[in-house]
Design a protein around this motif. Sequence first.
Motif, short mmCIF file in Angstrom:
data_model
loop_
_atom_site.label_atom_id
_atom_site.label_comp_id
_atom_site.label_asym_id
_atom_site.label_seq_id
_atom_site.Cartn_x
_atom_site.Cartn_y
_atom_site.Cartn_z
N HIS A 18 0.82 -1.22 0.00
CA HIS A 18 0.00 0.00 0.00
C HIS A 18 0.84 1.27 0.00
CE1 HIS A 18 -3.85 -2.05 0.25
NE2 HIS A 18 -3.20 -2.95 0.97
N GLN A 29 3.55 1.64 -7.09
CA GLN A 29 3.84 0.67 -8.16
C GLN A 29 3.25 1.12 -9.50
OE1 GLN A 29 2.04 0.33 -5.36
NE2 GLN A 29 1.18 -1.72 -5.15
N ALA A 87 -1.73 -9.04 3.81
CA ALA A 87 -1.51 -7.78 4.52
C ALA A 87 -0.05 -7.34 4.53
CB ALA A 87 -2.03 -7.90 5.94
N GLU A 88 0.86 -8.30 4.72
CA GLU A 88 2.29 -7.99 4.75
C GLU A 88 2.98 -8.66 3.57
OE1 GLU A 88 3.42 -5.94 7.00
OE2 GLU A 88 1.58 -5.91 8.19
N ARG A 89 4.20 -8.22 3.29
CA ARG A 89 4.94 -8.78 2.16
C ARG A 89 5.03 -10.30 2.28
NH1 ARG A 89 9.74 -10.29 0.11
NH2 ARG A 89 10.58 -9.26 -1.74
N ASP A 115 10.52 -7.29 -5.91
CA ASP A 115 9.70 -6.13 -5.50
C ASP A 115 9.26 -5.39 -6.77
OD1 ASP A 115 10.26 -6.55 -2.78
OD2 ASP A 115 11.97 -5.17 -2.80
N VAL A 117 8.51 -2.51 -6.98
CA VAL A 117 8.99 -1.13 -6.93
C VAL A 117 10.52 -1.04 -7.02
CG1 VAL A 117 6.94 -0.23 -5.77
CG2 VAL A 117 8.80 -1.18 -4.39
N ILE A 227 11.85 2.05 -4.69
CA ILE A 227 11.14 3.31 -4.46
C ILE A 227 10.33 3.12 -3.17
CG2 ILE A 227 9.45 4.94 -5.39
CD1 ILE A 227 10.36 4.01 -8.21
N1 LIG Z 1 1.48 -6.87 1.67
C1 LIG Z 1 2.44 -6.59 0.80
C2 LIG Z 1 3.43 -5.61 1.09
C3 LIG Z 1 4.38 -5.33 0.14
N2 LIG Z 1 4.34 -5.97 -1.06
C4 LIG Z 1 5.28 -5.59 -2.10
O1 LIG Z 1 6.61 -5.80 -1.64
C5 LIG Z 1 7.48 -4.78 -2.14
C6 LIG Z 1 8.21 -4.22 -0.92
O2 LIG Z 1 8.35 -2.84 -0.94
P1 LIG Z 1 7.83 -1.82 0.18
O3 LIG Z 1 8.56 -0.57 -0.07
O4 LIG Z 1 7.91 -2.38 1.55
O5 LIG Z 1 6.30 -1.64 -0.27
P2 LIG Z 1 5.01 -1.26 0.58
O6 LIG Z 1 4.68 -2.35 1.55
O7 LIG Z 1 3.98 -0.94 -0.45
O8 LIG Z 1 5.45 0.05 1.34
P3 LIG Z 1 5.07 0.55 2.82
O9 LIG Z 1 5.77 -0.40 3.77
O10 LIG Z 1 5.61 1.93 2.87
O11 LIG Z 1 3.56 0.50 2.96
C7 LIG Z 1 6.60 -3.82 -2.94
O12 LIG Z 1 6.73 -4.06 -4.33
C8 LIG Z 1 5.21 -4.12 -2.46
O13 LIG Z 1 4.17 -3.88 -3.40
C9 LIG Z 1 3.40 -6.95 -1.32
O14 LIG Z 1 3.38 -7.53 -2.40
N3 LIG Z 1 2.46 -7.24 -0.37
#
Ligand SMILES: Nc1ccn([C@@H]2O[C@H](COP(=O)(O)OP(=O)(O)OP(=O)(O)O)[C@@H](O)[C@H]2O)c(=O)n1
Length: 245
Positions: A18, A29, A87-89, A115, A117, A227
């Motif tokens: 997110h 993204q 919810a999380e990566r 990733d 990004v 990014i």
């Molecule tokens: N639940 C999640 C969290 C992250 N990602 C992906 O893992 C990569 C990790 O980059 P990050 O900068 O941590 O992305 P975000 O989780 O989107 O950023 P933030 O922590 O600032 O919300 C990104 O391509 C993101 O879209 C994912 O697929 N699923």
Amino acid sequence: MEQATPAPVIAIVLAAGHGVRFDADNPKQLIKLEGKPVVAWSIDAFQRNERVSDIVIVVNERVRPAMEQLVEDYNFTKVRAIINGGAERVDSTETALAMLADHNVPANAKLLFHDSVRPFVSQRMIDGCIDTLGEFSAATVACPSTDTILMSQDLGDRKVIKSVPNRKECFRVQTPQAFRFETIRRAYELAALDDGFQPTDDTRAVVEYLPDIPVAIVSGSPTNLKITTQDDLPLAQLIAHNLKK
Ligand SMILES: Nc1ccn([C@@H]2O[C@H](COP(=O)(O)OP(=O)(O)OP(=O)(O)O)[C@@H](O)[C@H]2O)c(=O)n1
Ligand SMILES: C[C@](O)(CO)[C@H](O)COP(=O)(O)O
């Protein structure tokens, strides 16, 4: 004589985040660099690599419509599925692993988690991951740290230094992170038994739960940047501009 079927090479582009640290109202993204969405730069790198057989994209509901459209617009013919993440990566990785198991992907398949990004992943890094999986069952792209890294601890309301690892042994981890399917699946099965497991990358699951499996380092680059915040945009725009020239 019967020829052994080559292991499929599957890129999993994680795009379900997110982007809270960037701007939750403007999914990072999908922002454009030189007119092309960040995730399209990433997918394009795997689409162009002749050794990558299949691509899976992991999304959230918000970005799904745009993702489906850009797969069509850019004619990303290797994209086999666009699935919902978690919810999380780590949850997004787990969803992808479950989907591959449901589709009977062979245990020796080479999986490259990336990733979305990190738009400037190079062919050298992708090939490096695929080659390294000939010798190791786990590998990650990483860059030698040019800064000295500090391990910290809390002292009241202040952070103080706990230890200073030798800089020459420190790397900054990037993606792709590459594994034989059976290795990463086993690591995540073990991790699932541990309530406290909340790593920020996939290699950590192997390092922590399969400590006898070495994770090889494939040489990365500062241009393979992630990014993360608005501060990363000017450099990303500059790199994109130079690559387009
Ligand atoms: N639940 C999640 C969290 C992250 N990602 C992906 O893992 C990569 C990790 O980059 P990050 O900068 O941590 O992305 P975000 O989780 O989107 O950023 P933030 O922590 O600032 O919300 C990104 O391509 C993101 O879209 C994912 O697929 N699923
Ligand atoms: C996997 C990763 O890109 C390695 O640098 C990173 O850990 C994922 O993003 P996050 O910012 O740590 O969530």
